[in-house]
Design a protein around this motif. Structure first.
Motif, PDB file in Angstrom:
ATOM      1  N   LEU A 258       0.298  37.145  22.670  1.00 15.20           N
ATOM      2  CA  LEU A 258      -0.586  38.394  23.073  1.00 15.20           C
ATOM      3  C   LEU A 258      -0.275  38.725  24.593  1.00 15.20           C
ATOM      4  O   LEU A 258      -0.025  39.965  25.121  1.00 15.20           O
ATOM      5  N   GLU A 259      -0.512  37.710  25.273  1.00 14.38           N
ATOM      6  CA  GLU A 259      -0.490  37.834  26.763  1.00 14.38           C
ATOM      7  C   GLU A 259       1.033  38.331  27.390  1.00 14.38           C
ATOM      8  O   GLU A 259       1.340  38.943  28.321  1.00 14.38           O
ATOM      9  N   LYS A 260       2.132  37.725  26.734  1.00 12.70           N
ATOM     10  CA  LYS A 260       3.439  37.955  26.975  1.00 12.70           C
ATOM     11  C   LYS A 260       4.007  39.065  26.241  1.00 12.70           C
ATOM     12  O   LYS A 260       5.191  39.405  26.312  1.00 12.70           O
ATOM     13  N   GLN A 261       3.150  39.718  25.558  1.00  8.99           N
ATOM     14  CA  GLN A 261       3.137  40.918  24.924  1.00  8.99           C
ATOM     15  C   GLN A 261       4.592  41.088  23.990  1.00  8.99           C
ATOM     16  O   GLN A 261       5.502  41.730  23.981  1.00  8.99           O
ATOM     17  N   ALA A 262       4.764  39.852  23.128  1.00  9.72           N
ATOM     18  CA  ALA A 262       5.718  39.619  22.479  1.00  9.72           C
ATOM     19  C   ALA A 262       5.518  40.546  21.129  1.00  9.72           C
ATOM     20  O   ALA A 262       4.474  40.760  20.585  1.00  9.72           O
ATOM     21  N   SER A 263       6.886  40.607  20.345  1.00  3.35           N
ATOM     22  CA  SER A 263       6.594  41.373  18.873  1.00  3.35           C
ATOM     23  C   SER A 263       6.442  40.505  17.907  1.00  3.35           C
ATOM     24  O   SER A 263       6.006  40.853  16.974  1.00  3.35           O
ATOM     25  N   SER A 264       6.750  39.198  18.121  1.00  2.00           N
ATOM     26  CA  SER A 264       6.447  38.089  16.963  1.00  2.00           C
ATOM     27  C   SER A 264       6.359  36.770  17.779  1.00  2.00           C
ATOM     28  O   SER A 264       6.595  36.643  18.845  1.00  2.00           O
ATOM     29  N   ILE A 265       5.905  35.802  16.799  1.00  2.00           N
ATOM     30  CA  ILE A 265       5.600  34.503  17.555  1.00  2.00           C
ATOM     31  C   ILE A 265       6.679  33.577  17.326  1.00  2.00           C
ATOM     32  O   ILE A 265       7.487  33.547  16.168  1.00  2.00           O
ATOM     33  N   THR A 266       7.195  32.840  18.357  1.00  2.00           N
ATOM     34  CA  THR A 266       8.413  32.147  18.494  1.00  2.00           C
ATOM     35  C   THR A 266       8.106  30.527  18.466  1.00  2.00           C
ATOM     36  O   THR A 266       6.745  30.172  18.620  1.00  2.00           O
ATOM     37  N   HIS A 267       9.022  29.807  18.400  1.00  3.13           N
ATOM     38  CA  HIS A 267       8.892  28.267  18.635  1.00  3.13           C
ATOM     39  C   HIS A 267       8.189  28.079  20.265  1.00  3.13           C
ATOM     40  O   HIS A 267       7.509  27.152  20.197  1.00  3.13           O
ATOM     41  N   ASP A 268       8.892  28.789  21.131  1.00  2.00           N
ATOM     42  CA  ASP A 268       8.317  28.719  22.416  1.00  2.00           C
ATOM     43  C   ASP A 268       6.882  29.027  22.520  1.00  2.00           C
ATOM     44  O   ASP A 268       6.103  28.197  23.263  1.00  2.00           O
ATOM     45  N   HIS A 269       6.413  29.983  21.833  1.00  2.00           N
ATOM     46  CA  HIS A 269       4.842  30.353  22.233  1.00  2.00           C
ATOM     47  C   HIS A 269       4.239  29.290  21.179  1.00  2.00           C
ATOM     48  O   HIS A 269       2.919  28.953  21.782  1.00  2.00           O
ATOM     49  N   CYS A 270       4.686  28.648  20.233  1.00  2.00           N
ATOM     50  CA  CYS A 270       3.984  27.806  19.366  1.00  2.00           C
ATOM     51  C   CYS A 270       3.916  26.493  20.128  1.00  2.00           C
ATOM     52  O   CYS A 270       2.772  26.003  20.301  1.00  2.00           O
TER      53      CYS A 270
END
Length: 141
Positions: A94-106
């Motif tokens: 959410l802080e990076k304003q992503a549209s979906s959750i990726t492996h990097d976010h995980c």
């Protein structure tokens, strides 16, 4: 006979006090998470907010990856750990304003959610699973 019974009673008093102290410690830690912070929300409130705000962002692949990351946690604590790690991952996304959750976010959320004392086991698990976390080594300092 009377002396043996007294030692038996003293042993069980010690055991019960020890177990009640351990349980009280964990209850106190849970109580501290429920207390509101300066912003009026507790740590658990924020975790619930991040999880609910990001439900639409989770793909089947990211959910499976989360399950892989939570796998080393003992079974009785796995649901609590999954929720806490998912909240951290959601916060990153959410802080990076992503549209979906990726492996990097995980990976970044997993590292942020893990206490510093567990970094050694975290890195050994990621290495064992052959997960590249080199982009996030600065978080492990």
């Amino acid at each position: 006979m009377n002396s043996a019974f007294m030692w038996f009673i003293l042993f069980w008093v010690f055991v019960l006090i020890t177990f009640m102290s351990i349980g009280g410690y964990f209850m106190f830690r849970k109580f501290m998470k429920v207390l509101p912070k300066e912003d009026g929300k507790s740590k658990l409130d924020w975790q619930n907010y991040y999880v609910e705000s990001s439900r639409h962002m989770w793909t089947e692949e990211s959910k499976a990856f989360l399950d892989l990351l939570v796998d080393p946690v003992p079974a009785p604590f796995r649901d609590i750990a999954r929720h806490s790690i998912a909240a951290s991952i959601a916060q990153v996304a959410l802080e990076k304003q992503a549209s979906s959750i990726t492996h990097d976010h995980c990976i970044e959320g997993y590292i942020r959610a893990t206490p510093k004392r567990d970094y050694r086991s975290l890195t050994s698990y990621l290495d064992k699973q052959q997960i590249d976390y080199s982009a996030f080594k600065h978080l492990l300092q």
